[in-house]
Motif scaffolding. Structure first.
Motif, PDB file in Angstrom:
ATOM      1  N   GLN A   1      -3.390   7.740  -3.541  1.00 42.42           N
ATOM      2  CA  GLN A   1      -3.199   7.929  -4.976  1.00 42.42           C
ATOM      3  C   GLN A   1      -4.474   8.292  -5.715  1.00 42.42           C
ATOM      4  O   GLN A   1      -4.434   8.620  -6.872  1.00 42.42           O
ATOM      5  N   GLY A   2      -5.599   8.204  -5.073  1.00 43.71           N
ATOM      6  CA  GLY A   2      -6.839   8.507  -5.774  1.00 43.71           C
ATOM      7  C   GLY A   2      -7.094   7.473  -6.848  1.00 43.71           C
ATOM      8  O   GLY A   2      -6.963   6.281  -6.623  1.00 43.71           O
ATOM      9  N   SER A   3      -7.402   7.925  -8.040  1.00 41.60           N
ATOM     10  CA  SER A   3      -7.726   6.984  -9.109  1.00 41.60           C
ATOM     11  C   SER A   3      -6.486   6.476  -9.832  1.00 41.60           C
ATOM     12  O   SER A   3      -6.565   5.552 -10.626  1.00 41.60           O
ATOM     13  N   ALA A   4      -5.332   7.061  -9.580  1.00 42.72           N
ATOM     14  CA  ALA A   4      -4.116   6.675 -10.296  1.00 42.72           C
ATOM     15  C   ALA A   4      -3.278   5.710  -9.467  1.00 42.72           C
ATOM     16  O   ALA A   4      -2.099   5.913  -9.246  1.00 42.72           O
ATOM     17  N   GLY A   5      -3.869   4.624  -9.015  1.00 34.02           N
ATOM     18  CA  GLY A   5      -3.158   3.666  -8.185  1.00 34.02           C
ATOM     19  C   GLY A   5      -2.327   2.706  -9.006  1.00 34.02           C
ATOM     20  O   GLY A   5      -2.100   2.896 -10.202  1.00 34.02           O
ATOM     21  N   LEU A   6      -1.857   1.661  -8.373  1.00 32.19           N
ATOM     22  CA  LEU A   6      -1.052   0.661  -9.056  1.00 32.19           C
ATOM     23  C   LEU A   6      -1.907  -0.170  -9.992  1.00 32.19           C
ATOM     24  O   LEU A   6      -3.063  -0.456  -9.705  1.00 32.19           O
ATOM     25  N   LEU A   7      -1.327  -0.565 -11.094  1.00 30.15           N
ATOM     26  CA  LEU A   7      -2.036  -1.374 -12.067  1.00 30.15           C
ATOM     27  C   LEU A   7      -1.503  -2.793 -12.033  1.00 30.15           C
ATOM     28  O   LEU A   7      -0.314  -3.011 -11.852  1.00 30.15           O
ATOM     29  N   SER A   8      -2.395  -3.729 -12.251  1.00 22.08           N
ATOM     30  CA  SER A   8      -1.945  -5.102 -12.417  1.00 22.08           C
ATOM     31  C   SER A   8      -1.340  -5.228 -13.809  1.00 22.08           C
ATOM     32  O   SER A   8      -1.475  -4.326 -14.648  1.00 22.08           O
ATOM     33  N   LEU A   9      -0.686  -6.349 -14.056  1.00 22.07           N
ATOM     34  CA  LEU A   9      -0.100  -6.572 -15.381  1.00 22.07           C
ATOM     35  C   LEU A   9      -1.178  -6.489 -16.454  1.00 22.07           C
ATOM     36  O   LEU A   9      -0.995  -5.840 -17.489  1.00 22.07           O
TER      37      LEU A   9
ATOM     38  N   PRO B   1       1.164   0.857   3.402  1.00 22.08           N
ATOM     39  CA  PRO B   1       0.041  -0.051   3.685  1.00 22.08           C
ATOM     40  C   PRO B   1      -1.005   0.048   2.578  1.00 22.08           C
ATOM     41  O   PRO B   1      -1.166   1.105   1.954  1.00 22.08           O
ATOM     42  N   ALA B   2      -1.713  -1.038   2.335  1.00 27.20           N
ATOM     43  CA  ALA B   2      -2.668  -1.099   1.226  1.00 27.20           C
ATOM     44  C   ALA B   2      -3.722  -0.003   1.314  1.00 27.20           C
ATOM     45  O   ALA B   2      -4.065   0.623   0.308  1.00 27.20           O
ATOM     46  N   LYS B   3      -4.229   0.247   2.501  1.00 28.38           N
ATOM     47  CA  LYS B   3      -5.272   1.259   2.642  1.00 28.38           C
ATOM     48  C   LYS B   3      -4.736   2.642   2.282  1.00 28.38           C
ATOM     49  O   LYS B   3      -5.394   3.423   1.614  1.00 28.38           O
ATOM     50  N   ARG B   4      -3.522   2.939   2.716  1.00 30.34           N
ATOM     51  CA  ARG B   4      -2.934   4.244   2.410  1.00 30.34           C
ATOM     52  C   ARG B   4      -2.628   4.371   0.924  1.00 30.34           C
ATOM     53  O   ARG B   4      -2.768   5.440   0.335  1.00 30.34           O
ATOM     54  N   ARG B   5      -2.199   3.262   0.295  1.00 29.46           N
ATOM     55  CA  ARG B   5      -1.951   3.284  -1.154  1.00 29.46           C
ATOM     56  C   ARG B   5      -3.223   3.661  -1.884  1.00 29.46           C
ATOM     57  O   ARG B   5      -3.209   4.460  -2.809  1.00 29.46           O
ATOM     58  N   LYS B   6      -4.346   3.065  -1.464  1.00 28.08           N
ATOM     59  CA  LYS B   6      -5.612   3.318  -2.152  1.00 28.08           C
ATOM     60  C   LYS B   6      -6.079   4.752  -1.960  1.00 28.08           C
ATOM     61  O   LYS B   6      -6.541   5.384  -2.891  1.00 28.08           O
ATOM     62  N   THR B   7      -5.969   5.258  -0.751  1.00 26.65           N
ATOM     63  CA  THR B   7      -6.470   6.610  -0.487  1.00 26.65           C
ATOM     64  C   THR B   7      -5.491   7.676  -0.930  1.00 26.65           C
ATOM     65  O   THR B   7      -5.899   8.764  -1.316  1.00 26.65           O
TER      66      THR B   7
ATOM     67  N   LEU C   1       4.101   9.247  -7.282  1.00 25.51           N
ATOM     68  CA  LEU C   1       5.036   8.462  -6.486  1.00 25.51           C
ATOM     69  C   LEU C   1       5.452   7.217  -7.259  1.00 25.51           C
ATOM     70  O   LEU C   1       4.674   6.671  -8.040  1.00 25.51           O
ATOM     71  N   SER C   2       6.675   6.767  -7.044  1.00 27.23           N
ATOM     72  CA  SER C   2       7.171   5.586  -7.758  1.00 27.23           C
ATOM     73  C   SER C   2       6.468   4.330  -7.262  1.00 27.23           C
ATOM     74  O   SER C   2       5.950   4.282  -6.141  1.00 27.23           O
ATOM     75  N   ASP C   3       6.456   3.305  -8.105  1.00 32.44           N
ATOM     76  CA  ASP C   3       5.841   2.026  -7.728  1.00 32.44           C
ATOM     77  C   ASP C   3       6.531   1.425  -6.514  1.00 32.44           C
ATOM     78  O   ASP C   3       5.885   0.856  -5.639  1.00 32.44           O
ATOM     79  N   ALA C   4       7.849   1.545  -6.456  1.00 34.13           N
ATOM     80  CA  ALA C   4       8.597   0.988  -5.327  1.00 34.13           C
ATOM     81  C   ALA C   4       8.181   1.660  -4.025  1.00 34.13           C
ATOM     82  O   ALA C   4       7.989   1.006  -2.999  1.00 34.13           O
ATOM     83  N   TYR C   5       8.023   2.975  -4.051  1.00 34.17           N
ATOM     84  CA  TYR C   5       7.603   3.704  -2.856  1.00 34.17           C
ATOM     85  C   TYR C   5       6.195   3.292  -2.449  1.00 34.17           C
ATOM     86  O   TYR C   5       5.909   3.060  -1.275  1.00 34.17           O
ATOM     87  N   LEU C   6       5.311   3.176  -3.421  1.00 34.12           N
ATOM     88  CA  LEU C   6       3.925   2.816  -3.123  1.00 34.12           C
ATOM     89  C   LEU C   6       3.810   1.406  -2.568  1.00 34.12           C
ATOM     90  O   LEU C   6       2.963   1.140  -1.713  1.00 34.12           O
ATOM     91  N   GLN C   7       4.660   0.492  -3.031  1.00 35.60           N
ATOM     92  CA  GLN C   7       4.596  -0.884  -2.537  1.00 35.60           C
ATOM     93  C   GLN C   7       4.967  -0.955  -1.061  1.00 35.60           C
ATOM     94  O   GLN C   7       4.552  -1.868  -0.368  1.00 35.60           O
TER      95      GLN C   7
END
Length: 108
Positions: A30-38, A22-28, A13-19
């Protein structure tokens, strides 16, 4: 079953869609391939490309955590969004009023 086996895997999924999730749904979701900080993204890029920073890895980490770097990154993201909003023929200010308000100085 044969048709399902031949199907391609869904792209991430694109970063824009993931943003927008909700945070909990983003974490669950995407599994281990979640959003990365800079910092994480730069560290991953350094590992992937095999380049070595001029300073130590800790020095690179410290440089990425400075407010100047974060501000520059934030300004670049804002500039990219402004450009996209200005030039994208599909952008509709009626559909996205918050984006229009946030970048209204560019529309005048």
């Amino acid at each position: 079953m044969m048709t399902q086996r031949k199907m391609k895997a869904q792209p991430p999924l694109s970063d824009a869609y993931l943003q927008g999730m909700p945070a909990k749904r983003r974490k669950t979701g995407q599994g281990s391939a979640g959003l990365l900080s800079l910092t994480d993204a730069v560290n991953q890029a350094v590992r992937t490309t095999g380049v070595r920073p001029i300073t130590s890895a800790e020095g690179l980490q410290d440089d990425l955590e400075t407010n100047d770097t974060k501000e520059a990154y934030s300004e670049q993201v804002k500039a990219d969004i402004k450009k996209r909003v200005r030039e994208d023929p599909d952008f509709d200010s009626q559909q996205f009023p918050n984006a229009h308000r946030a970048f209204s100085s560019d529309f005048q």
